[in-house]
Motif scaffolding. Structure first.
Motif, PDB file in Angstrom:
ATOM      1  N   PHE A 207       0.638  -1.295   0.261  1.00 37.20           N
ATOM      2  CA  PHE A 207      -0.222  -0.117  -0.153  1.00 37.20           C
ATOM      3  C   PHE A 207       0.653   0.992  -0.329  1.00 37.20           C
ATOM      4  O   PHE A 207       0.692   2.358  -0.665  1.00 37.20           O
ATOM      5  CB  PHE A 207      -0.946   0.404   1.445  1.00 37.20           C
ATOM      6  CG  PHE A 207      -1.843   1.587   1.596  1.00 37.20           C
ATOM      7  CD1 PHE A 207      -3.111   1.523   0.948  1.00 37.20           C
ATOM      8  CD2 PHE A 207      -1.325   2.124   1.935  1.00 37.20           C
ATOM      9  CE1 PHE A 207      -4.040   2.547   0.375  1.00 37.20           C
ATOM     10  CE2 PHE A 207      -1.931   2.948   2.751  1.00 37.20           C
ATOM     11  CZ  PHE A 207      -3.030   3.613   1.175  1.00 37.20           C
ATOM     12  N   LEU A 208       1.986   0.861   0.999  1.00 37.87           N
ATOM     13  CA  LEU A 208       2.843   1.893   0.348  1.00 37.87           C
ATOM     14  C   LEU A 208       3.741   2.728  -0.269  1.00 37.87           C
ATOM     15  O   LEU A 208       3.839   3.702  -0.572  1.00 37.87           O
ATOM     16  CB  LEU A 208       3.988   2.135   2.077  1.00 37.87           C
ATOM     17  CG  LEU A 208       3.600   2.117   3.599  1.00 37.87           C
ATOM     18  CD1 LEU A 208       4.634   2.116   4.317  1.00 37.87           C
ATOM     19  CD2 LEU A 208       1.966   3.145   3.421  1.00 37.87           C
ATOM     20  N   VAL A 209       3.826   1.479  -1.219  1.00 42.53           N
ATOM     21  CA  VAL A 209       4.803   1.430  -2.369  1.00 42.53           C
ATOM     22  C   VAL A 209       3.900   2.008  -3.518  1.00 42.53           C
ATOM     23  O   VAL A 209       4.418   3.239  -4.060  1.00 42.53           O
ATOM     24  CB  VAL A 209       5.247   0.108  -2.608  1.00 42.53           C
ATOM     25  CG1 VAL A 209       5.750   0.452  -4.263  1.00 42.53           C
ATOM     26  CG2 VAL A 209       6.171  -0.289  -1.669  1.00 42.53           C
ATOM     27  N   THR A 214       5.792   7.372   2.404  1.00 47.79           N
ATOM     28  CA  THR A 214       7.327   7.186   3.155  1.00 47.79           C
ATOM     29  C   THR A 214       7.111   5.538   4.307  1.00 47.79           C
ATOM     30  O   THR A 214       5.227   5.814   5.135  1.00 47.79           O
ATOM     31  CB  THR A 214       7.720   8.236   4.126  1.00 47.79           C
ATOM     32  OG1 THR A 214       8.007   7.935   5.225  1.00 47.79           O
ATOM     33  CG2 THR A 214       6.406   9.073   4.695  1.00 47.79           C
ATOM     34  N   TYR A 215       8.191   5.235   4.423  1.00 47.50           N
ATOM     35  CA  TYR A 215       7.927   3.831   5.344  1.00 47.50           C
ATOM     36  C   TYR A 215       7.744   4.633   7.037  1.00 47.50           C
ATOM     37  O   TYR A 215       7.444   2.923   7.449  1.00 47.50           O
ATOM     38  CB  TYR A 215       9.470   3.323   5.492  1.00 47.50           C
ATOM     39  CG  TYR A 215      10.347   3.747   6.180  1.00 47.50           C
ATOM     40  CD1 TYR A 215      10.901   5.069   6.168  1.00 47.50           C
ATOM     41  CD2 TYR A 215      10.980   2.717   7.213  1.00 47.50           C
ATOM     42  CE1 TYR A 215      12.196   5.402   6.572  1.00 47.50           C
ATOM     43  CE2 TYR A 215      11.548   3.520   7.902  1.00 47.50           C
ATOM     44  CZ  TYR A 215      12.976   5.009   7.644  1.00 47.50           C
ATOM     45  OH  TYR A 215      13.051   5.705   8.931  1.00 47.50           O
ATOM     46  N   ILE A 216       7.847   4.895   7.067  1.00 48.87           N
ATOM     47  CA  ILE A 216       7.041   5.774   8.536  1.00 48.87           C
ATOM     48  C   ILE A 216       6.093   4.890   8.750  1.00 48.87           C
ATOM     49  O   ILE A 216       5.896   4.799   9.653  1.00 48.87           O
ATOM     50  CB  ILE A 216       7.590   6.531   9.499  1.00 48.87           C
ATOM     51  CG1 ILE A 216       9.363   7.512   8.817  1.00 48.87           C
ATOM     52  CG2 ILE A 216       6.963   7.280  10.079  1.00 48.87           C
ATOM     53  CD1 ILE A 216       9.336   9.115   9.138  1.00 48.87           C
ATOM     54  N   LEU A 259      18.564   4.220   9.243  1.00 43.69           N
ATOM     55  CA  LEU A 259      17.845   5.645   8.212  1.00 43.69           C
ATOM     56  C   LEU A 259      17.627   6.464   8.071  1.00 43.69           C
ATOM     57  O   LEU A 259      17.831   7.661   7.510  1.00 43.69           O
ATOM     58  CB  LEU A 259      16.908   4.618   7.155  1.00 43.69           C
ATOM     59  CG  LEU A 259      17.529   3.187   6.025  1.00 43.69           C
ATOM     60  CD1 LEU A 259      16.015   2.647   5.564  1.00 43.69           C
ATOM     61  CD2 LEU A 259      18.380   3.612   5.109  1.00 43.69           C
ATOM     62  N   LEU A 260      17.302   6.467   8.953  1.00 44.85           N
ATOM     63  CA  LEU A 260      16.447   7.865   9.798  1.00 44.85           C
ATOM     64  C   LEU A 260      17.024   9.428   9.748  1.00 44.85           C
ATOM     65  O   LEU A 260      16.276   9.955   8.698  1.00 44.85           O
ATOM     66  CB  LEU A 260      15.550   7.645  10.914  1.00 44.85           C
ATOM     67  CG  LEU A 260      14.124   8.163  10.942  1.00 44.85           C
ATOM     68  CD1 LEU A 260      13.615   8.140  10.510  1.00 44.85           C
ATOM     69  CD2 LEU A 260      14.494   8.731  12.492  1.00 44.85           C
ATOM     70  N   GLU A 261      18.594   8.678  10.166  1.00 45.81           N
ATOM     71  CA  GLU A 261      19.304  10.075  10.116  1.00 45.81           C
ATOM     72  C   GLU A 261      20.004  11.006   8.498  1.00 45.81           C
ATOM     73  O   GLU A 261      19.140  11.901   8.250  1.00 45.81           O
ATOM     74  CB  GLU A 261      21.087   9.845  11.060  1.00 45.81           C
ATOM     75  CG  GLU A 261      21.727  10.965  11.524  1.00 45.81           C
ATOM     76  CD  GLU A 261      22.824  11.004  12.282  1.00 45.81           C
ATOM     77  OE1 GLU A 261      22.556   9.958  12.728  1.00 45.81           O
ATOM     78  OE2 GLU A 261      23.229  11.347  11.805  1.00 45.81           O
ATOM     79  N   ASP A 262      20.071  10.148   7.510  1.00 43.51           N
ATOM     80  CA  ASP A 262      20.457  10.291   6.772  1.00 43.51           C
ATOM     81  C   ASP A 262      19.064  11.252   5.351  1.00 43.51           C
ATOM     82  O   ASP A 262      19.161  11.671   4.900  1.00 43.51           O
ATOM     83  CB  ASP A 262      20.971   9.623   5.777  1.00 43.51           C
ATOM     84  CG  ASP A 262      22.430   8.661   6.581  1.00 43.51           C
ATOM     85  OD1 ASP A 262      23.039  10.097   6.923  1.00 43.51           O
ATOM     86  OD2 ASP A 262      23.137   7.571   6.003  1.00 43.51           O
ATOM     87  N   ASN A 269      11.311  15.754   2.653  1.00 42.25           N
ATOM     88  CA  ASN A 269       9.636  15.496   2.173  1.00 42.25           C
ATOM     89  C   ASN A 269       9.834  13.834   2.528  1.00 42.25           C
ATOM     90  O   ASN A 269       7.917  13.599   2.368  1.00 42.25           O
ATOM     91  CB  ASN A 269       9.260  15.354   0.481  1.00 42.25           C
ATOM     92  CG  ASN A 269       9.817  16.283   0.205  1.00 42.25           C
ATOM     93  OD1 ASN A 269       9.327  17.951   0.559  1.00 42.25           O
ATOM     94  ND2 ASN A 269      10.029  16.495  -1.262  1.00 42.25           N
ATOM     95  N   MET A 270      10.316  13.370   3.381  1.00 45.95           N
ATOM     96  CA  MET A 270       9.913  12.081   3.694  1.00 45.95           C
ATOM     97  C   MET A 270       9.267  11.613   4.922  1.00 45.95           C
ATOM     98  O   MET A 270       8.738  10.900   5.409  1.00 45.95           O
ATOM     99  CB  MET A 270      11.192  11.183   3.996  1.00 45.95           C
ATOM    100  CG  MET A 270      11.958  11.769   5.352  1.00 45.95           C
ATOM    101  SD  MET A 270      12.024  11.135   6.319  1.00 45.95           S
ATOM    102  CE  MET A 270      12.166   9.534   6.006  1.00 45.95           C
ATOM    103  N   MET A 271       8.498  13.159   5.443  1.00 44.12           N
ATOM    104  CA  MET A 271       7.470  13.171   6.929  1.00 44.12           C
ATOM    105  C   MET A 271       6.257  12.309   6.239  1.00 44.12           C
ATOM    106  O   MET A 271       6.209  13.285   4.920  1.00 44.12           O
ATOM    107  CB  MET A 271       7.979  14.187   7.276  1.00 44.12           C
ATOM    108  CG  MET A 271       9.250  14.766   8.133  1.00 44.12           C
ATOM    109  SD  MET A 271       9.365  13.355   9.805  1.00 44.12           S
ATOM    110  CE  MET A 271      11.043  13.974  10.617  1.00 44.12           C
ATOM    111  N   PRO A 272       5.915  11.424   7.191  1.00 46.28           N
ATOM    112  CA  PRO A 272       4.281  11.433   6.552  1.00 46.28           C
ATOM    113  C   PRO A 272       3.407  12.622   7.478  1.00 46.28           C
ATOM    114  O   PRO A 272       3.600  13.865   7.725  1.00 46.28           O
ATOM    115  CB  PRO A 272       3.857  10.212   7.815  1.00 46.28           C
ATOM    116  CG  PRO A 272       4.868  10.407   9.340  1.00 46.28           C
ATOM    117  CD  PRO A 272       6.348  10.991   8.415  1.00 46.28           C
TER     118      PRO A 272
END
Lengths: 404, 171
Positions: A207-209, A214-216, A259-262, A269-272
Motif C-alpha cells: 500500500f505504501l509503495v 514514506t516507510y514511517i 536510515l532515519l538520520e540520513d 519530504n519524507m515525513m508523513p
C-alpha cells in the motif's frame, strides 16, 4: 515407523509374555496389509506427466494459438476431473492435490493466454481472478493446502504489482485481508494466524509503495495489527498478531536507527502527512488503551512505547530509537526473570542481543579499524550471549520446577 | 453431492474466464479498427531479456502540451489518448482525463501515465501493447529486420490487441 514392522516386532514380545497367540498376531498383522499402498502408479503418472509437460514446452512455439488455448483448457478440465474422481474414490489427499494443480493451471492459463495475444496487463487483475478461484476452491473443499494456495497467490499478486508497476490493487487487498482472513479464522491454527499477520504486513508495505508514502507509515500498519490482536477474541490469533506486530515494529525501529538520520537530512519530504498520521495513531492507541484498561490483566502496556513517533525530534531521532528498543528489551528481560516466564526471557534475550549488535555497528563502525570492529564485536556478543544464556538457563530450569 | 456440482460450476467458471480473455481479444483482432503506429527501432538490449520484444511507440512519449484538460496528469493515472489518422499511420492529437467523443478517422486508446517530465515537457505513457511475444531464438531476426511500425486492432469497447509487426525500412 511402519505399522506392520512395529506390530511384528512388538507382537513377538506379546507372544513371549503370553498375551496373545501366534495366530492372533498373524490376524492382527493381516489387518494392516492393505495399507501398504503401491507407490509405482503414482511415480509412473508423475513421469508421464513430466514427459507430456516437457513435450508441450519444447513445442509450444510451433503450435497454433487455437491449439495452445485448447491445450490449456483441456489441462484445466483434466486435472479437476481427475481430482474429483479420486475424491469420489475416497482418496482425499490425492484428489485435493489434483484439483490444486488445476487451480495452478488456471493461473498459468491466464498468463499463457495473455502471451498468445501479446497483452501486458499493468494491473493485478490476473491475480485478482486467480486468488478468487483459489478462495472459491477453498470454500467448496476446505483444507489447508488451498488455504495456503490462496494466501500465497494473493500476497504474490500484491508484491508483483507493487514491484513491477508501483501500483496497489484495492480489490486484491480486500481479497487478501477479508477473504483470506475469513479462511484463516476457519482454519484456526496458530501458524496460519502468523502467516496471515505477515500477509497483512505485506499488504501494508505494498500500500505504501503504491501510494508513494514514506516507510514511517509502517508504524501505523503494525499498530493496526496490534490493535487487531486486542480486538479479536481468539487466544491463538491474539498471540500471533501480537508477535508479528511487535517483531515488525522492532525491525522498523532498527531500520530507523540506520536510515532515519540520513533520510531526514537529505530528503525533507519524507515525513508523513502529520494530520492523518496522528489521527490514525491516536484513534488506534485510544482503542488499544481502552481494551487494555477494560481487561486489566496481562496488559503489557510497555509494548506501546515502541510506537512512539520519535521521528518528530529530527536528525537525532535515530539515537533515541536505539535507546527505546534497548530500554524495551531490558524491561522485557527483567520482567521475564521476575515473572519466571521462559518465553518472555527468550524474546527479551533475542531483542537485547539484536539491539546490542545494532548499537555496536552504529557506534563503532566509524571509529574502529574494520578488522578490530568484527573481532571486538564478536567477542562482545559472545560474552553477552554467554552471560544471558546462563541466566536464562538458570531461570528456565527453575521455572520448570528444577527438573532437567 | 452438492459439493460435486459446485466443483463442476467452478471448472465452468474458470473456463468462462479464460474463454472471455481469449475470446474478447480474438473478436478485437477480427472486428476491431486497424490502426498503424510508428515504433522506435527496437532496443537490442531489451531483446534477450525474455521471450518477448519491447516495443517503444512514438505515442509512448508525448509532449505535455497535448494535455487537453484542467490540472495536470498524475503518475499511475489512467488517461485517454485520441489518435488521428495522418497518412499511413496514426498520431496522437490530444490526451484527456475522461473518454472523449471522437470524429471520423479518430480512435481513442486508454493509457497509464508512467511519468510526467515537467522539465522536458514530456508525458510517458503505457498502453498495454508494449510487449510482442516471440518464439525463443527468433529475437535476433526481428532485431535485424527492424520493424518500424506495428498494426493494432482497437475494439469498439476500447480493448487493444497487437496484430502484426510491419517492416517498411528494410524493403
Amino acid at each position: 515407523m511402519n505399522e506392520r514392522k512395529w506390530l511384528k516386532k512388538e507382537g513377538a514380545k506379546w507372544i513371549e509374555k503370553g498375551l496373545i497367540e501366534e495366530d492372533q498376531l498373524k490376524g492382527i498383522v493381516s489387518l494392516y496389509d492393505k495399507k501398504s499402498n503401491n507407490l509405482l502408479p503414482i511415480l509412473a503418472s508423475l513421469l508421464i506427466g513430466l514427459g507430456v509437460l516437457t513435450f508441450i514446452a519444447s513445442n509450444w512455439g510451433q503450435m497454433s494459438d487455437l491449439f495452445r488455448f485448447t491445450l490449456i483448457c483441456a489441462a484445466l478440465i483434466g486435472f479437476n476431473l481427475t481430482g474429483l474422481y479420486l475424491l469420489d474414490k475416497g482418496k482425499r489427499t490425492l484428489g485435493i492435490a489434483w484439483i490444486g494443480i488445476g487451480t495452478l493451471t488456471f493461473g498459468a492459463g491466464i498468463f499463457l493466454t495473455a502471451q498468445i495475444f501479446h497483452i501486458v496487463s499493468y494491473s493485478a487483475n490476473a491475480f485478482v481472478l486467480w486468488t478468487l478461484i483459489a478462495l472459491l476452491t477453498y470454500f467448496i473443499l476446505p483444507n489447508r493446502y488451498y488455504y495456503l494456495l490462496s494466501l500465497v497467490i494473493g500476497t504474490a499478486g500484491l508484491i508483483y504489482s507493487a514491484v513491477s508497476f508501483q501500483s496497489f490493487s484495492i480489490i486484491l487487498a480486500i481479497l487478501v485481508v477479508i477473504g483470506v482472513g475469513i479462511t484463516t479464522l476457519k482454519e484456526n491454527e496458530s501458524l496460519f494466524y502468523h502467516l496471515y499477520a505477515v500477509a497483512l504486513t505485506i499488504t501494508g508495505i505494498t500500500f505504501l509503495v503504491g501510494y508513494d508514502l514514506t516507510y514511517i507509515w509502517m508504524t501505523i500498519v503494525f499498530l493496526l495489527i496490534y490493535g487487531l490482536s486486542e480486538w479479536i477474541p481468539i487466544e491463538k490469533a491474539r498471540f500471533a498478531f501480537k508477535n508479528i506486530s511487535l517483531l515488525g515494529v522492532v525491525i522498523l525501529t532498527l531500520v530507523h536507527v540506520f536510515l532515519l538520520e540520513d533520510m531526514i537530512r537529505y530528503n525533507e519530504n519524507m515525513m508523513p502527512a502529520l494530520l492523518p498520521y496522528f489521527l490514525l495513531l491516536l484513534i488506534t492507541l485510544g482503542f488499544i488503551s481502552w481494551s487494555k484498561y477494560r481487561r486489566a490483566t496481562e496488559t503489557h502496556w510497555i509494548d506501546l512505547i515502541l510506537f512512539t513517533p520519535l521521528f518528530l525530534i529530527g536528525e537525532t531521532a535515530s539515537v533515541y530509537y536505539l535507546l527505546l528498543v534497548f530500554g524495551y528489551s531490558l524491561y522485557i528481560l527483567v520482567e521475564g526473570y521476575k515473572l519466571e516466564d521462559p518465553t518472555q526471557i527468550n524474546w527479551g534475550t533475542f531483542l537485547f542481543l539484536i539491539s546490542t549488535l545494532v548499537a555496536y555497528i552504529q557506534l563503532a563502525w566509524d571509529f574502529l579499524p574494520k578488522s578490530m570492529f568484527f573481532l571486538a564485536g564478536g567477542i562482545l556478543l559472545f560474552l553477552l550471549s554467554w552471560y544471558l544464556e546462563r541466566r536464562r538457563r538458570k531461570w528456565v530450569h527453575e521455572a520448570k520446577g528444577g527438573q532437567s | 453431492m452438492i459439493r460435486k456440482k459446485m466443483i463442476y460450476l467452478l471448472i465452468v467458471l474458470q473456463l468462462i474466464i479464460l474463454g472471455g480473455i481469449a475470446g474478447s481479444h480474438y473478436i478485437t483482432l477480427q472486428t476491431g479498427e486497424r490502426v498503424t503506429l510508428e515504433t522506435e527501432p527496437i532496443d537490442p538490449k531489451d531483446l534477450f531479456h525474455g521471450d518477448y520484444v519491447i516495443l517503444n511507440y512514438e505515442i509512448s512519449r508525448l509532449p505535455l502540451s497535448l494535455w487537453a484538460d484542467e490540472g495536470a496528469p498524475h503518475y499511475n493515472e489512467g488517461v485517454y489518448v485520441v489518435l488521428k489518422e495522418s497518412g499511413e499511420v496514426y498520431e496522437a492529437s490530444s490526451v484527456h482525463n475522461n473518454r472523449p467523443d471522437t470524429e471520423e478517422g479518430e480512435v481513442v486508446l486508454k493509457a497509464i501515465v508512467r511519468g510526467v517530465m515537467d522539465h522536458v515537457g514530456e508525458l510517458r505513457l503505457d498502453y498495454g501493447i508494449e510487449r510482442y511475444y516471440i518464439e525463443e531464438g527468433t529475437g535476433r531476426q526481428i532485431e535485424e529486420d527492424r520493424p518500424d511500425r506495428v498494426a493494432i486492432r482497437v475494439a469498439p469497447w476500447g480493448q487493444v490487441t497487437i496484430e502484426e509487426l510491419i517492416y517498411t525500412s528494410s524493403e
